[in-house]
Design an enzyme around this catalytic site. Sequence first.
Site, PDB file in Angstrom:
ATOM      1  N   ASN A  45       0.844  -1.205   0.000  1.00  0.00           N
ATOM      2  CA  ASN A  45       0.000   0.000   0.000  1.00  0.00           C
ATOM      3  C   ASN A  45       0.871   1.244   0.000  1.00  0.00           C
ATOM      4  O   ASN A  45       1.969   1.270   0.561  1.00  0.00           O
ATOM      5  CB  ASN A  45      -1.026  -0.004   1.141  1.00  0.00           C
ATOM      6  N   ILE A  46       0.363   2.256  -0.694  1.00  0.00           N
ATOM      7  CA  ILE A  46       1.106   3.510  -0.887  1.00  0.00           C
ATOM      8  C   ILE A  46       0.159   4.657  -0.551  1.00  0.00           C
ATOM      9  O   ILE A  46      -0.791   4.919  -1.299  1.00  0.00           O
ATOM     10  CB  ILE A  46       1.603   3.628  -2.354  1.00  0.00           C
ATOM     11  N   CYS A  56      -4.177   0.652  -2.369  1.00  0.00           N
ATOM     12  CA  CYS A  56      -4.022  -0.584  -1.586  1.00  0.00           C
ATOM     13  C   CYS A  56      -2.973  -1.493  -2.216  1.00  0.00           C
ATOM     14  O   CYS A  56      -2.701  -1.425  -3.426  1.00  0.00           O
ATOM     15  CB  CYS A  56      -5.338  -1.347  -1.549  1.00  0.00           C
ATOM     16  N   GLU A  58      -3.191  -4.630  -2.915  1.00  0.00           N
ATOM     17  CA  GLU A  58      -3.758  -5.522  -3.932  1.00  0.00           C
ATOM     18  C   GLU A  58      -3.787  -4.827  -5.294  1.00  0.00           C
ATOM     19  O   GLU A  58      -3.447  -5.401  -6.327  1.00  0.00           O
ATOM     20  CB  GLU A  58      -5.183  -5.939  -3.559  1.00  0.00           C
TER      21      GLU A  58
HETATM   22  N1  THU Z   1      -5.225  -1.473   2.779  1.00  0.00           N
HETATM   23  C1  THU Z   1      -4.682  -2.283   1.820  1.00  0.00           C
HETATM   24  O1  THU Z   1      -3.642  -1.949   1.234  1.00  0.00           O
HETATM   25  N2  THU Z   1      -5.307  -3.442   1.538  1.00  0.00           N
HETATM   26  C2  THU Z   1      -6.357  -3.951   2.231  1.00  0.00           C
HETATM   27  O2  THU Z   1      -6.764  -5.060   1.972  1.00  0.00           O
HETATM   28  C3  THU Z   1      -6.985  -3.140   3.292  1.00  0.00           C
HETATM   29  C4  THU Z   1      -6.468  -1.762   3.465  1.00  0.00           C
HETATM   30  C5  THU Z   1      -4.498  -0.243   3.145  1.00  0.00           C
HETATM   31  C6  THU Z   1      -5.124   1.059   2.741  1.00  0.00           C
HETATM   32  C7  THU Z   1      -4.484   2.004   3.731  1.00  0.00           C
HETATM   33  O3  THU Z   1      -3.196   2.380   3.248  1.00  0.00           O
HETATM   34  C8  THU Z   1      -4.298   1.164   4.981  1.00  0.00           C
HETATM   35  O4  THU Z   1      -4.361  -0.177   4.554  1.00  0.00           O
HETATM   36  C9  THU Z   1      -5.326   1.417   6.061  1.00  0.00           C
HETATM   37  O5  THU Z   1      -6.597   1.324   5.542  1.00  0.00           O
END
Ligand code: THU
Length: 146
Positions: A45-46, A56, A58
Amino acid sequence: MEKREIQRLIDAAIGQLAYAYTPYSHFKVGAALLTAEGKIYAGCNIENAAYGPSNCAERTAFFKAVSEGERRFRAICVVGGPKGVLSELTPPCGVCRQVMMEFCDPGTFQIILASGRDDYQVFTLAELMPMGFGPGNLAADGAFGD
Ligand code: THU
């Protein structure tokens, strides 16, 4: 999927936690996307100071893969937790599930949620996105084809 193959994905997803850019939530997520040919595209995630543009893990993995010409996927593994500590499973958000609907067969695409090498649960996309809307819903209209 075989346990050995699942653990290969878990290792790749955990490897991404070091790259997660999370100065706002401090919640680090790693993903590892497996193509039909067995190649792995990993993502983290960025986040962004404006919050909205945050991406995210994914979707980072999917967009990396699709931008390299990949279109056929078998599975994705997701790991995450506060400060990168994996205490619970991290399910994909609704937006990421919708992106999966675009490129994956809901009945067969596997979503592996892991909190460790030996701690994981496997779901199909259809289980996590029942009655999802996808390209097939447009195809009947002839609007799909790119
Ligand atoms: N996030 C993800 O990258 N993938 C997920 O499946 C759930 C949430 C990230 C988004 C944000 O950067 C952090 O987690 C908190 O929500």
